[in-house]
Design an enzyme around this catalytic site. Structure first.
Site, PDB file in Angstrom:
ATOM      1  N   ASN A  52       0.841  -1.199   0.000  1.00 26.14           N
ATOM      2  CA  ASN A  52       0.000   0.000   0.000  1.00 26.14           C
ATOM      3  C   ASN A  52       0.871   1.243   0.000  1.00 26.14           C
ATOM      4  OD1 ASN A  52      -2.292  -1.684   0.354  1.00 26.14           O
ATOM      5  ND2 ASN A  52      -1.894  -1.747   2.543  1.00 26.14           N
ATOM      6  N   ARG A 104      -3.106   9.771  10.332  1.00 21.60           N
ATOM      7  CA  ARG A 104      -3.892   8.611   9.910  1.00 21.60           C
ATOM      8  C   ARG A 104      -3.792   7.570  11.022  1.00 21.60           C
ATOM      9  NH1 ARG A 104      -4.900   8.302   4.117  1.00 21.60           N
ATOM     10  NH2 ARG A 104      -3.910  10.060   3.059  1.00 21.60           N
ATOM     11  N   HIS A 141      -5.379   2.175  13.036  1.00 17.98           N
ATOM     12  CA  HIS A 141      -6.074   1.158  12.246  1.00 17.98           C
ATOM     13  C   HIS A 141      -5.476  -0.241  12.429  1.00 17.98           C
ATOM     14  CE1 HIS A 141      -6.461   4.824   9.425  1.00 17.98           C
ATOM     15  NE2 HIS A 141      -7.493   4.811  10.251  1.00 17.98           N
ATOM     16  N   LYS A 180       2.456  -5.642   9.202  1.00 10.59           N
ATOM     17  CA  LYS A 180       2.850  -4.575   8.277  1.00 10.59           C
ATOM     18  C   LYS A 180       4.351  -4.323   8.392  1.00 10.59           C
ATOM     19  CE  LYS A 180      -1.467  -2.007   8.912  1.00 10.59           C
ATOM     20  NZ  LYS A 180      -2.047  -0.752   9.394  1.00 10.59           N
ATOM     21  N   TYR A 222       3.688   0.540   2.752  1.00 13.26           N
ATOM     22  CA  TYR A 222       3.699  -0.572   3.691  1.00 13.26           C
ATOM     23  C   TYR A 222       3.253  -1.850   3.010  1.00 13.26           C
ATOM     24  CZ  TYR A 222      -0.894   1.607   4.815  1.00 13.26           C
ATOM     25  OH  TYR A 222      -2.122   2.211   4.767  1.00 13.26           O
ATOM     26  N   GLU A 282     -12.033  -4.533   9.369  1.00 10.91           N
ATOM     27  CA  GLU A 282     -11.418  -3.261   9.734  1.00 10.91           C
ATOM     28  C   GLU A 282     -11.816  -2.870  11.151  1.00 10.91           C
ATOM     29  OE1 GLU A 282     -10.900   1.197   7.837  1.00 10.91           O
ATOM     30  OE2 GLU A 282     -12.597  -0.025   7.209  1.00 10.91           O
ATOM     31  N   ASP A 311     -11.634   9.084  10.902  1.00 13.49           N
ATOM     32  CA  ASP A 311     -10.721   8.813  12.018  1.00 13.49           C
ATOM     33  C   ASP A 311     -11.102   9.579  13.284  1.00 13.49           C
ATOM     34  OD1 ASP A 311      -9.209   6.898  10.756  1.00 13.49           O
ATOM     35  OD2 ASP A 311      -7.554   8.235  10.237  1.00 13.49           O
TER      36      ASP A 311
END
Length: 180
Positions: free
Chosen positions: A48, A59, A62, A72, A132, A143, A168
């Site tokens: 990504n 961000r 998550h 990741k 990532y 999610e 967020d």
């Protein structure tokens, strides 16, 4: 590569071991054999890219839940970020503890984030790009997200974010999510 385990078991800071000469340097940013030596997940299925226009873009936080939990490998490829992970493995000695690591394009430093960790970052420069690699395909139904300023974690960001998406900002507090 140089692997340094953090206080959060299974999470590693990874630095490129540089072979330098007058041209610059050469080094590996990924080697399955070296990752295997540390027992790290090497089943990368997706890469990504996140591009962020302004300094102070936040961000996070998550993650994906089991059975789609992902590992990741995070690297900043342009600019810089303050990268944060929170250990959300209920049986972990460091449950709800966090670390923050500065990743910059110039340092080539990476952060290995095991399954069961929430992840987020704050950009330190305009026009920052982050790449990532992940070990699971994105699965919307798996999610999970938590507020970047959740009091359950007390993350100490280097400065107040300038931009946080509405999505967020709307995440319920951690304690409300686990008691539901």
């Amino acid at each position: 590569m140089i692997f340094t385990e953090t206080k959060l078991k299974g999470a590693f800071i990874i630095d490129v071991k540089r072979i330098e000469d007058e041209r610059g340097f050469f080094g590996r940013s990924y080697c399955k054999n070296e990752f295997d030596e540390y027992g790290l997940n090497t089943n990368v299925v997706q890469t990504n890219v996140s591009f962020n226009k302004i300094r102070g873009t936040l961000r996070g936080m998550h993650m994906q839940t089991s059975p789609f939990g992902e590992t990741k490998l995070v690297r900043c490829t342009r600019g810089g970020i303050y990268d944060v992970i929170v250990d959300l493995r209920p049986d972990s000695e460091t449950f709800k503890e966090w670390i923050g690591v500065e990743l910059t394009a110039d340092s080539f430093r990476m952060l290995y984030v095991p399954e069961g960790f929430a992840h987020g970052f704050l950009t330190l420069e305009d026009n920052t790009a982050v790449t990532y690699q992940v070990t699971q395909f994105y699965t919307a139904s798996a999610e999970q997200a938590y507020r970047w300023d959740d009091p359950a974690f007390n993350i100490e960001w280097p400065f107040e974010p300038a931009l946080v998406s509405g999505k967020d900002q709307a995440h319920a507090p951690f304690e409300d999510q686990i008691s539901a």
